[in-house]
Every structure is written in structure tokens, then in C-alpha cells.
Design an enzyme around this catalytic site. Structure first.
Site, short mmCIF file in Angstrom:
data_model
loop_
_atom_site.label_atom_id
_atom_site.label_comp_id
_atom_site.label_asym_id
_atom_site.label_seq_id
_atom_site.Cartn_x
_atom_site.Cartn_y
_atom_site.Cartn_z
NE ARG A 53 5.42 -1.51 -6.80
CZ ARG A 53 6.18 -2.58 -7.03
NH1 ARG A 53 7.31 -2.46 -7.72
NH2 ARG A 53 5.82 -3.77 -6.59
CD GLU A 61 3.06 -4.11 0.01
OE1 GLU A 61 3.15 -2.92 0.37
OE2 GLU A 61 2.84 -4.45 -1.16
NE ARG A 103 1.56 2.48 -7.93
CZ ARG A 103 1.74 1.38 -7.21
NH1 ARG A 103 2.20 1.48 -5.96
NH2 ARG A 103 1.47 0.19 -7.72
#
Length: 238
Positions: A53, A61, A103
Site C-alpha cells: 500500500r 476506490e 500490507r
């Protein structure tokens, strides 16, 4: 001799330990990696299977569960795909190398030195999103977003498009009101009786001075009641 052997073994052990951790994510460190696929405008997967990320910014999104695709999301996702898919990159970490979803949190640099996080913000594909303690480039991202907004780049251009569409609808509404007013206030010469067809399909005429005359929008005009009746219109029911 024995002492020297022990020292060599100790140095060799340290070397092995260093090699084993040289490409592991750690705070303020960096690793080299290859991008396997792009998941979203700000997220991608490495050949190792780890998700990354990008920090300091946020693109609209496109793949969030139970969440609609946001305006300019597909454009941002496609832009990142063109930039990163299959590319070898350098991932630089801030104070926290992982988020709560496991992440990697990284600043991403391409082999030519392009700072991808900044580029996405400056080109208008992302907004800044600063979350402490990962704030190393907060000022740079702020400056990049300010430039994108001033130049109406990418998603910031949507603001002007919305304003233009809103003004277009407003102008259309005003024109409709003006045309309606024109119909009711400026009858043809010698024809003052208004003919109107209501929602039920009834054809009704209204003479000047009647209770509904002023608010009625004329679809046809007549000189006499006989003319209106001949056209299939009737007087309003009392």
C-alpha cells in the site's frame, strides 16, 4: 591460532546474519522488488505475494467490498497499472513498514528514479492521506496536491465538470420557466382562451377571469369557446 579461528567464525556468523536480513522490510529501511500485478490505484502485489500500500496518498476506490466505484477510480487504477506492472522497484519504508492488514507500507521508486507516490498526487490521480507516524514526505505531497488542484488535473477537474453540469441544468430550468411564462403571458393576437390537457388526458379550456386561468399553462389558444369545443376541449367542471 585457536583465538583467531574463533574470531573468523564469529565474523562469518555476523556476515550470514546480515545477508539473511538485507532485503527484509524494516523501519526506515528499503528493499528491491518486482511488481506482479496492480490491485488498485494505490495498492499492488509483489512477485513474492506480499501486498504493498503506497503511503501518503489515496486514490479513489475501485475494488473495496460493498463500496461503489468512486469517480476517477478506474482512471487512477489504469494509470498505476501502466506505470508499475512488471516493473522492478525500490520500496522505502517509514516508521511503520506494515499496516494492520499486513500490507507493506512504502514509498515506491521506479528504476529511473520516479517517485510514484508523489507522481500520482501531482498528476491528479490521488489525494494526500497522511497518517502518523509515516509522515516523511507530508510536505512534498501537500505541495504536489496544491499544484494538481490549481491546474485542475485528473480528479480535481471533476469539480469544474460538476459546476458546468449544474449551471447547464440551472440554465435549462430557467429557460423552461421563461418559455412557460411566455406561453401564459403572451397569447397570440385575438386568442385569449387557454386550452390545456391534464394528467388524465382531459382537454379543458379556461377563459380569462376564471379561477384557474392564471396558473394554467396553455398548450393551445382559442379565440372563442366554440372554437375550443370544436377542437375537443370542454369547460372546467364547477
Amino acid at each position: 591460532m585457536k583465538r583467531m579461528t574463533v574470531m573468523y567464525l564469529f565474523a562469518f556468523a555476523l556476515l550470514l546474519a546480515a545477508c539473511s536480513t538485507s532485503n527484509q522490510p524494516q523501519a526506515n529501511g528499503q528493499i528491491e522488488a518486482t511488481v506482479k500485478r496492480v490491485v488498485d490505484g494505490d495498492t499492488f502485489e509483489l512477485e513474492s505475494g506480499e501486498k504493498v500500500r503506497m503511503i501518503g496518498m489515496d486514490t479513489p476506490e475501485t475494488v473495496k467490498p460493498n463500496h461503489p466505484v468512486e469517480p476517477y477510480g478506474k482512471e487512477a487504477s489504469n494509470y498505476t497499472k501502466e506505470l508499475l506492472t512488471g516493473q522492478k522497484v525500490t520500496l522505502k519504508f517509514d516508521a511503520e513498514p506494515y499496516d494492520k492488514y499486513k500490507r507493506l507500507l512504502a514509498y515506491v521508486y521506479m528504476s529511473d528514479g520516479t517517485f510514484v507516490n508523489e507522481k500520482l498526487v501531482r498528476d491528479g490521480y490521488a489525494r494526500i492521506m497522511t497518517i502518523p507516524p509515516n509522515v516523511a514526505h507530508a510536505d512534498l505531497f501537500l505541495e504536489a496536491e496544491r499544484e494538481a488542484r490549481e491546474q485542475n488535473r485528473g480528479l480535481w477537474g471533476l469539480e469544474d465538470e460538476k459546476k458546468a453540469e449544474s449551471k447547464k441544468k440551472e440554465d435549462k430550468s430557467k429557460k423552461k420557466e421563461k418559455d412557460s411564462a411566455s406561453n401564459t403571458q403572451t397569447p397570440p393576437d385575438g386568442k385569449l382562451i387557454k386550452g390545456n390537457i391534464n394528467s388524465k388526458g382531459d382537454k379543458i379550456y379556461h377563459v380569462p377571469g376564471s379561477s384557474s386561468y392564471e396558473q394554467t399553462n396553455a398548450e393551445m389558444w382559442f379565440a372563442t369557446e366554440e372554437e375550443a369545443q370544436a377542437a375537443g376541449f370542454r369547460a372546467p367542471k364547477r
